[in-house]
Design a protein around this motif. Structure first.
Motif, mmCIF file in Angstrom:
data_model
loop_
_atom_site.group_PDB
_atom_site.id
_atom_site.type_symbol
_atom_site.label_atom_id
_atom_site.label_comp_id
_atom_site.label_asym_id
_atom_site.label_seq_id
_atom_site.Cartn_x
_atom_site.Cartn_y
_atom_site.Cartn_z
ATOM 1 N N ARG A 123 0.860 -1.185 0.000
ATOM 2 C CA ARG A 123 0.000 0.000 0.000
ATOM 3 C C ARG A 123 0.897 1.237 0.000
ATOM 4 O O ARG A 123 1.288 1.756 1.031
ATOM 5 C CB ARG A 123 -0.891 -0.024 1.251
ATOM 6 C CG ARG A 123 -1.906 1.085 1.307
ATOM 7 C CD ARG A 123 -2.352 1.372 2.720
ATOM 8 N NE ARG A 123 -2.762 2.756 2.810
ATOM 9 C CZ ARG A 123 -1.930 3.767 3.001
ATOM 10 N NH1 ARG A 123 -0.636 3.552 3.151
ATOM 11 N NH2 ARG A 123 -2.384 5.000 3.040
ATOM 12 N N ARG A 173 -5.833 2.009 4.525
ATOM 13 C CA ARG A 173 -5.094 1.803 5.778
ATOM 14 C C ARG A 173 -5.822 0.832 6.703
ATOM 15 O O ARG A 173 -5.201 0.215 7.567
ATOM 16 C CB ARG A 173 -4.906 3.140 6.507
ATOM 17 C CG ARG A 173 -4.020 4.125 5.772
ATOM 18 C CD ARG A 173 -3.984 5.465 6.481
ATOM 19 N NE ARG A 173 -3.357 6.483 5.647
ATOM 20 C CZ ARG A 173 -3.304 7.770 5.952
ATOM 21 N NH1 ARG A 173 -3.845 8.200 7.084
ATOM 22 N NH2 ARG A 173 -2.717 8.631 5.140
ATOM 23 N N TRP A 178 -1.825 -0.214 10.799
ATOM 24 C CA TRP A 178 -1.701 1.212 11.111
ATOM 25 C C TRP A 178 -2.377 1.446 12.457
ATOM 26 O O TRP A 178 -3.583 1.242 12.606
ATOM 27 C CB TRP A 178 -2.397 2.062 10.036
ATOM 28 C CG TRP A 178 -1.521 2.437 8.885
ATOM 29 C CD1 TRP A 178 -0.937 1.608 7.987
ATOM 30 C CD2 TRP A 178 -1.139 3.770 8.513
ATOM 31 N NE1 TRP A 178 -0.213 2.321 7.065
ATOM 32 C CE2 TRP A 178 -0.322 3.651 7.362
ATOM 33 C CE3 TRP A 178 -1.413 5.040 9.027
ATOM 34 C CZ2 TRP A 178 0.232 4.754 6.724
ATOM 35 C CZ3 TRP A 178 -0.872 6.137 8.391
ATOM 36 C CH2 TRP A 178 -0.050 5.994 7.254
ATOM 37 N N GLU A 192 2.962 2.494 11.464
ATOM 38 C CA GLU A 192 2.421 2.795 10.142
ATOM 39 C C GLU A 192 3.097 1.859 9.155
ATOM 40 O O GLU A 192 4.159 2.149 8.625
ATOM 41 C CB GLU A 192 2.659 4.263 9.771
ATOM 42 C CG GLU A 192 1.924 5.237 10.668
ATOM 43 C CD GLU A 192 2.116 6.692 10.263
ATOM 44 O OE1 GLU A 192 2.851 6.943 9.266
ATOM 45 O OE2 GLU A 192 1.554 7.568 10.937
ATOM 46 N N ASN A 194 2.861 -0.298 5.723
ATOM 47 C CA ASN A 194 2.162 -0.376 4.443
ATOM 48 C C ASN A 194 2.325 -1.725 3.742
ATOM 49 O O ASN A 194 1.898 -1.881 2.598
ATOM 50 C CB ASN A 194 2.652 0.739 3.519
ATOM 51 C CG ASN A 194 2.202 2.102 3.990
ATOM 52 O OD1 ASN A 194 1.035 2.296 4.313
ATOM 53 N ND2 ASN A 194 3.129 3.047 4.052
#
Length: 221
Positions: A123, A173, A178, A192, A194
């Motif tokens: 992501r 998210r 996250w 955080e 991804n």
């Protein structure tokens, strides 16, 4: 009669996690929700592994000692094959194929069915909100090998990219790990991430894989 088994060989996006990592989850942990009870799932995916390091650590051989005719071997690598360290690095159009063929050939020798699965999309959106391809040629290379070797192929990279694009930067998210500081005791400083899924994302991606299985008409049960 021993159950038909799906063996999972892959990296952290597929792997099971210990409770101290929750809510981080690999999609392999949720695949059982969408597979008939008559089929057993053995998740041998390990965090940080590439197609090369998984083999060189003896993990493929461990699977091949157990796999039997009619079983399936789901193979998902690519996230760590692009790493620069010698233990993991492969080149998408050469050594990546060489290692993946060992999974394919090993399964077939045992009368089992290999299935190649392209790496889960990261992501990663740019400043304009467009999703960036972080896997380079690895997904296309895997698909080309699947065609060449006449192996079932699940384009998880493509499917997950479509989902992330549809959800957009903020909404996507919700599938990843996250967390705000103090939102969860396992991540007091927040996180955080991804790349790595949370429980919701793992279930959603497992559903994607199950949908692809259905379309491929794989023979379970």
């Amino acid at each position: 009669m021993e159950k038909q088994t799906i063996y999972l060989a892959g990296d952290s996006t597929m792997a099971d996690y210990q409770p101290h990592s929750y809510p981080m989850q690999g999609w392999g942990n949720k695949l059982h929700l969408f597979i008939p009870d008559s089929v057993r799932i053995v998740n041998k995916a390990v965090c940080g592994r590439s197609s090369k390091s998984f083999i060189e650590e003896g993990r493929l051989e461990e699977i091949l000692q157990m796999i039997k005719p009619g079983d399936y071997l789901f193979i998902q690598f690519g996230h760590n094959d692009s790493k620069e360290d010698a233990e993991r690095h492969t080149s998408p159009w050469s050594t990546y194929h060489r290692y993946l063929r060992q999974y394919i050939d090993g399964a077939r020798v045992k009368g089992a069915h290999p299935v190649l699965i392209s790496p889960l999309c990261r992501r990663h959106f740019d400043v304009d909100g467009l999703l960036i391809n972080t896997h380079g040629d690895f997904p296309r290379s895997m698909e080309a090998l699947a065609v060449q070797e006449k192996v079932h192929f699940i384009d998880l990279c493509g499917r997950s990219a479509v989902a992330f694009k549809e959800m957009g930067d903020a909404k996507s998210r919700e599938w990843l790990t996250w967390l705000r500081p103090d939102e969860h005791p396992n991540y007091p400083e927040g996180i955080e991430d991804n790349t790595h899924l949370n429980e919701q994302g793992a279930e959603a991606v497992a559903r994607m894989v199950a949908d692809a299985i259905l379309k491929l008409n794989l023979n379970f049960g």
